[in-house]
Write an enzyme that holds these catalytic residues in place. Structure first.
Site, PDB file in Angstrom:
ATOM      1  CE1 TYR A 146      -3.717   2.491   0.854  1.00 34.38           C
ATOM      2  CE2 TYR A 146      -2.358   3.136   2.730  1.00 34.38           C
ATOM      3  CZ  TYR A 146      -3.444   3.352   1.898  1.00 34.38           C
ATOM      4  OH  TYR A 146      -4.263   4.440   2.115  1.00 34.38           O
ATOM      5  CG  ASN A 175      -4.673   6.122  11.342  1.00 31.24           C
ATOM      6  OD1 ASN A 175      -4.904   5.130  10.682  1.00 31.24           O
ATOM      7  ND2 ASN A 175      -3.570   6.297  12.051  1.00 31.24           N
ATOM      8  CB  THR A 218       1.550   5.945  19.776  1.00 30.20           C
ATOM      9  OG1 THR A 218       2.825   5.829  19.131  1.00 30.20           O
ATOM     10  CG2 THR A 218       1.677   5.747  21.275  1.00 30.20           C
TER      11      THR A 218
END
Ligand code: NAD
Length: 327
Positions: A146, A175, A218
């Site tokens: 990706y 995100n 994280t």
């Protein structure tokens, strides 16, 4: 006319609505899924079902478009991209053919949705990570599959600008989450997956949650409204290099679960699935550049955005499958 490619998906569906609200009267929305599977549909939009891996389909989509937002890609969360590398790389066909079609159609501006997955993995090995600056994509060692496709397509956008004068804008999204995002089926990302698991635990009475990895990895998560605002600002700007569009509010996955539990009013026993796909150890967006060049940066707090997302997923899960996602 503005074309949104990938308009049946999460960000694309929101973007069509956003452009309409901004005053675009002529918007074309394209996706290869049957219309019944588009996450959002908007009145007054020229909707077309086309497979944009095909050059001829891209030509049809681009005809008459002054602006093209290319959001179409075969993608998903870590569970998908770590197990479908070839499929992810085949999205190169979409961006290649869309760029060629944009050039032929005389399109003025072309937006490419790249990703934080282009960044060098060696810079993301600690949970206590130094936020990623745009220059950290090179030397190149992106997410396998990706990330390589995104990095290559960024380069192609750059060269179409240099060689053919097509104005290209490249956003490295970190995100994105929010209502209308995928929350089940295998392509969902952490915020939606965790909301869904908390809701399922509440509904079933089994007060347990499975977390991928040890929960100490994280990330930062950007609410969809920030993503839309940043994307349009970037498209209209003079910024020629790829730029982060992401939140810089760094949280661990355990903290994300804390927030979802608080929204759901429940505490769950955590089971850690250590062999599940988990991606890099830590990743955050350095927003120095976006503040400089756009005088703006994402600012919606995770607690606020996640609350809205949780409520939407909760409502969807109460709704019979046949009428979910219908308008
Ligand atoms: P999504 O999967 O919800 O939307 C992508 C859409 O593209 C889907 O509706 C899919 O059907 C469509 N598509 C795929 N192949 C196609 C084809 N051959 N022809 C036409 N349409 C096709 O994903 P999203 O979250 O809305 O992401 C949009 C873009 O942003 C993608 O390029 C993605 O890589 C990028 N991005 C998203 C995130 C995120 O967190 N959501 C992060 C980084 C980058």
């Amino acid at each position: 006319m503005a074309l949104v490619a990938g308009a049946g998906g999460f960000i694309g569906g929101h973007l069509v609505g956003h452009l309409r609200r901004m005053g675009w009267s002529n918007v074309r929305a394209v996706d290869f899924k049957p219309k019944a599977e588009w996450y959002q549909r908007h009145a007054g939009v020229d909707e077309r079902v086309l497979d944009l891996r095909e050059a001829v389909a891209c030509r049809e989509a681009a005809q008459g478009a002054t602006q093209i937002y290319n959001l179409a890609a075969d993608m998903g969360g870590m569970g998908f991209i770590e197990t479908h590398k070839a499929e992810c790389m085949l999205s190169v066909l979409i961006n290649t053919h869309m760029l060629m079609a944009a050039k032929e159609a005389g399109t003025q501006r072309f937006f490419f949705s790249s990703s934080a997955c282009v960044y060098n993995g060696d810079k993301q090995v600690d949970a206590d990570v130094t936020a990623l600056k745009e220059e950290d994509a090179y030397p190149a060692m992106p997410e396998d599959g990706y990330g390589w496709e995104k990095l290559f397509s960024e380069r192609m956008c750059r060269h179409f600008r240099e060689d053919y004068g097509l104005i290209t804008r490249m956003a490295r999204y970190h995100n994105v989450y929010g209502p209308w995002g995928t929350y089940d089926g295998g392509r969902e990302k952490a915020p939606a997956a965790i909301c869904r698991k908390v809701i399922e635990a509440r509904q079933s009475g089994r007060h347990e949650i499975e977390i991928w990895g040890d929960g100490e990895q994280t990330r930062s998560f950007m609410y969809i409204d920030d993503c839309l605002e940043g994307s349009v600002k970037l498209m209209e700007s003079g910024v020629e290099e790829p730029i982060n569009i992401g939140s810089d509010e760094l949280v661990s996955i355990n903290r994300l679960v804390d927030i979802a539990e608080k929204i759901g009013g429940i505490k769950l026993k955590r089971r850690y699935k250590l062999d599940a796909p988990k991606g890099v150890r830590g990743r955050n967006s350095d927003n120095t550049m976006i503040k400089q060049v756009l005088d703006w940066a994402p600012s919606i707090k995770l607690e606020d955005g996640l609350e809205r997302t949780y409520r939407w997923i909760h409502d969807q899960m109460q709704t019979p499958v046949a009428v979910r996602r219908a308008i």
